[in-house]
Design an enzyme around this catalytic site. Structure first.
Site: not given
Length: 151
Positions: A116, A58, A113, A86, A92, A10
């Site tokens: 993704h 959100f 965070n 993952r 998350t 991100k």
């Protein structure tokens, strides 16, 4: 064909210079990078990507954040890559992520965070198709394949 997953670093991860660190973790795990590009997502792309959250409070902030700067979009391939990615990524919420995971080591809070990753085969297929054209994915065999994966 081995399993594939979509992973995106991100804007916060790109801005903080974490791209090499994150790519290295996936490479050291033994996964094969078959797609890679840096893109600042359009609003339409972000809204489609996060469409499952459209009714959540959100959603607007999430779309605004993901479109605020460059994202490094990737497709990784390997046995069990979705579940393994993952685990590498972590929970998350960074405060719930174990040390040693990407989010546990590098993320600050849930809104920033860093990364993704697709959560299921169907999600991976959808996200790969959304972010990449088939011609942007490379089928190749690393020369050390026999040393990493048993036939």
């Amino acid at each position: 064909m081995a399993e594939r997953t979509f992973v995106a670093i991100k804007p916060d991860g790109v801005q903080r210079g974490l791209v090499g660190e994150i790519l290295g973790r996936f490479e050291r795990k033994g996964f094969k990078l078959v797609g890679l590009k840096q893109i600042t997502p359009s609003r339409a792309l972000a809204e489609e990507h996060y469409g499952v959250h459209k009714e959540r409070p959100f959603f607007a902030g999430l779309v605004g954040f993901i479109t605020s700067g460059p994202v490094v979009a990737m497709v990784w391939e390997g046995d069990g890559v979705i579940a393994s990615a993952r685990k590498l990524i972590g929970a998350t919420k960074p405060l719930e992520s174990e040390p040693g995971t990407i989010r546990g080591d590098l993320a600050v809070n849930i809104g920033r965070n860093v990364i993704h990753g697709s959560d299921a085969p169907e999600t991976a297929e959808f996200e790969i198709g959304l972010w990449f054209q088939p011609s942007e994915l490379n089928d190749w065999s690393p020369s050390d394949q026999a040393w990493r994966v048993e036939d």
